[in-house]
Enzyme design. Structure first.
Site, PDB file in Angstrom:
ATOM      1  N   GLY A  27       0.859  -1.189   0.000  1.00  0.00           N
ATOM      2  CA  GLY A  27       0.000   0.000   0.000  1.00  0.00           C
ATOM      3  C   GLY A  27       0.885   1.225   0.000  1.00  0.00           C
ATOM      4  O   GLY A  27       2.070   1.136   0.333  1.00  0.00           O
ATOM      5  N   CYS A  60       5.372  -6.044   1.585  1.00  0.00           N
ATOM      6  CA  CYS A  60       5.691  -4.622   1.457  1.00  0.00           C
ATOM      7  C   CYS A  60       5.093  -3.822   2.629  1.00  0.00           C
ATOM      8  O   CYS A  60       5.505  -4.012   3.759  1.00  0.00           O
ATOM      9  CB  CYS A  60       5.232  -4.109   0.089  1.00  0.00           C
ATOM     10  SG  CYS A  60       6.002  -2.538  -0.322  1.00  0.00           S
ATOM     11  N   GLU A 106       4.348 -11.578  -5.583  1.00  0.00           N
ATOM     12  CA  GLU A 106       3.189 -11.846  -6.445  1.00  0.00           C
ATOM     13  C   GLU A 106       3.397 -11.440  -7.894  1.00  0.00           C
ATOM     14  O   GLU A 106       2.671 -11.872  -8.775  1.00  0.00           O
ATOM     15  CB  GLU A 106       1.931 -11.153  -5.873  1.00  0.00           C
ATOM     16  CG  GLU A 106       1.906  -9.629  -5.957  1.00  0.00           C
ATOM     17  CD  GLU A 106       2.630  -8.912  -4.815  1.00  0.00           C
ATOM     18  OE1 GLU A 106       3.560  -9.498  -4.241  1.00  0.00           O
ATOM     19  OE2 GLU A 106       2.280  -7.755  -4.516  1.00  0.00           O
TER      20      GLU A 106
END
Ligand code: XMP
Length: 518
Positions: free
Chosen positions: A55, A82, A176
């Site tokens: 984010g 993250c 990902e």
């Protein structure tokens, strides 16, 4: 929830859909939920694991999205990615700071704990280094007590950390994305080995369970479905037909702007001669639409007319059926995510050309494909025995050929573009061009030019052939179609389609062009 599932807690990360994809690739059901979901609600879903997304925020910012430390105490395995990794560090007593050097893009990450369950089978060079995708300005400066640092980079002391006993794992990089070549393995390790999932989520079980659930939900109610002939509404209709048979009515509005033979194909599959039990209503509104479009040349106006008239015609037909209990929509997961997780069911207008009808008398919406990605919808379609040509149909815009004919739409022009498009796509198929990589179609330019056929002068239209390669339809490159294939298309179109004497290939990428011509 009886079915095994992993939840992705969304903190505003741009790759949340990719995380869900990677989990689903392990045959484990996965859903993205907002970070505001209370812990009790999460626990009630009984997830096998939780993944925290990245984010844009900083954990110290006043209004940053956050979560209570209880999340890390409840015994459910957590993987923080993250921002999610920083949140885990912060909440568990570590330290997060602005990194002296931000890292963006491919970054060499040294794995210090190759025996970590997260890194099982991950390939590294002889120094234990693997390439990962980074995108961060803050970093974990100090891991919380009880956590082991399992990876680092030259600029990031804690590129990964874990507390294996508490099943808490964190990575600063993005496993990902495909730019982290070993990332899929890491997610698989988390889902299968750390969370202990068995991977029993299958499309056949999805179809079976959904049919059962639809039956229970609908009871003896009546359902109305707007069928466009596209893959989403078709799969939606077949699931409903298998669940409730004749309690379902499908209304197919043929606006006369479909590809060649498409209306008849839809009727063949879903009509009375087809294999499915349902009430099928085909509304042949071609002439009505052409009359509404007569003299209209401005693209946005054309779109608005097609959208509004579609709803009009659909509503008129629905009124004949009377009150229904449910309106079925072919909404799929990317639509749900794009319209804002947690904001409720905003239905994207492009589903049925112009949006949701206002004047249809129904109590509730059913959206059986809501949890699925596009390729999963296709898989379900095949499981249900829907013909492959329908399941793999090229994406087609709601306003149809109306936005592939520049300028005024007439029945004659529709016929021209249908024929040219049919020849083009058949030749591409014959030449083995993989049209699944993008979108391929013919459009009718509004340009007429002089040519010579036989000994006669012609003054006819130019067809534009369009072929783009794209994965997200937001950006696209013109496809490199072999010259000889283009020449065959040109020859056939000019010889076989009356009214055309010139064929052009559109080289424009998006941006600056759009995929459609209007
Ligand atoms: P553009 O032309 O915007 O197209 O680059 C991107 C993708 O969206 C499709 N498209 C539409 N789909 N209703 C739809 O259902 C629409 O009004 C519409 N306009 C464009 C287009 O075919 C391409 O796949």
């Amino acid at each position: 929830m009886a079915q095994e599932c992993v939840l992705v807690l969304d903190f505003g990360g741009q790759y949340k859909q990719l995380i869900a994809r990677r989990v689903r690739e392990c045959n484990v059901y996965c859903e993205i939920i907002p970070y505001t979901t209370p812990l009790d609600e999460i626990k009630a879903r009984n997830p096998k694991g939780i993944i925290l997304t990245g984010g844009p925020a900083s954990v110290y910012a006043e209004d940053s999205p956050t979560y209570s430390a209880d999340l890390f105490e409840c015994g459910i395995p957590v993987l923080g990615i993250c921002y999610g990794s920083q949140l885990m560090a912060y909440r568990c007593g570590g330290e997060v700071k602005t990194a002296p050097v931000s890292e963006y893009g491919h970054t060499k990450v040294a794995i210090q704990a190759l025996d970590s369950k997260l890194f099982t089978s991950v390939e590294t060079d002889s120094d234990g280094v693997t390439s990962c995708w980074m995108s961060h300005t803050d970093y974990i400066a100090k891991a919380p007590a009880g956590f082991e640092i399992t990876a680092s980079t030259g600029n990031c002391p804690v590129a990964a950390m874990e507390n294996a006993d508490r099943k808490l794992y964190a990575v600063q990089f993005h496993p990902e994305v495909l730019h982290t070549p070993e990332g899929t393995k890491m997610i698989r390790n988390f889902v299968m080995d750390i969370c202990g999932c068995s991977g029993d989520w299958r499309m056949s079980s999805f179809a079976e369970t959904t049919i059962k659930e639809l039956r229970e939900k609908i009871g003896d109610g009546k359902v109305l479905c707007a069928l466009s002939g596209g893959v989403d509404s078709s799969v939606c209709a077949v699931l409903l037909s298998k669940a409730i048979g004749k309690q379902l009515t499908c209304v197919f509005v043929d606006h006369g702007l479909l590809r060649k033979d498409e209306g008849d194909e839809v009727e063949r599959v879903f009509g009375p001669e087809g294999p499915y039990e349902l009430n099928f209503v085909r509304v042949n509104a071609q002439d009505y639409f052409y009359s509404k479009l007569a003299g209209v040349t401005e693209p946005e106006e054309k779109r608005k007319i097609i959208g509004a008239e579609f709803i009009n015609v659909f509503e008129k037909e629905a009124k004949k059926i009377g009150a229904v209990d449910f309106l079925a929509q072919g909404t799929i997961y990317p639509d749900v995510v794009e319209s804002g997780i947690g904001k409720g069911a905003t239905i994207k207008s492009h589903h049925n050309v112009g949006g949701l009808p206002d004047h249809v008398d129904f109590k509730e919406i059913v959206e059986p494909l809501r949890p699925l990605f596009k390729d999963e919808v296709r898989q379900v379609g095949l499981e249900l025995g829907i013909p492959a040509n329908l399941v793999y149909r090229q994406p087609f815009p709601g306003p149809g050929l109306g936005i592939r004919i520049i300028g005024e739409v007439t029945a004659e022009k529709v016929k021209i573009v249908q024929e040219a498009d049919y020849i083009y796509r058949s030749e591409l198929e014959k030449a083995g061009i993989d049209m699944g990589k993008g979108q391929f179609f013919a459009a009718l330019t509004n340009m007429r030019s002089v040519g010579v056929m036989g000994d006669e002068r012609t003054y006819d239209y130019a067809i534009a052939l369009r072929g783009v390669i794209t994965s997200d339809f937001m950006t696209a490159e013109a496809a490199e179609i072999p010259w000889n294939v283009l020449q065959i298309c040109m020859n056939r179109i000019i010889n076989e389609v009356k009214g055309v004497n010139r064929v052009l290939y559109d080289l424009t990428s998006k941006p600056p062009g759009t995929i459609e011509l209007e």
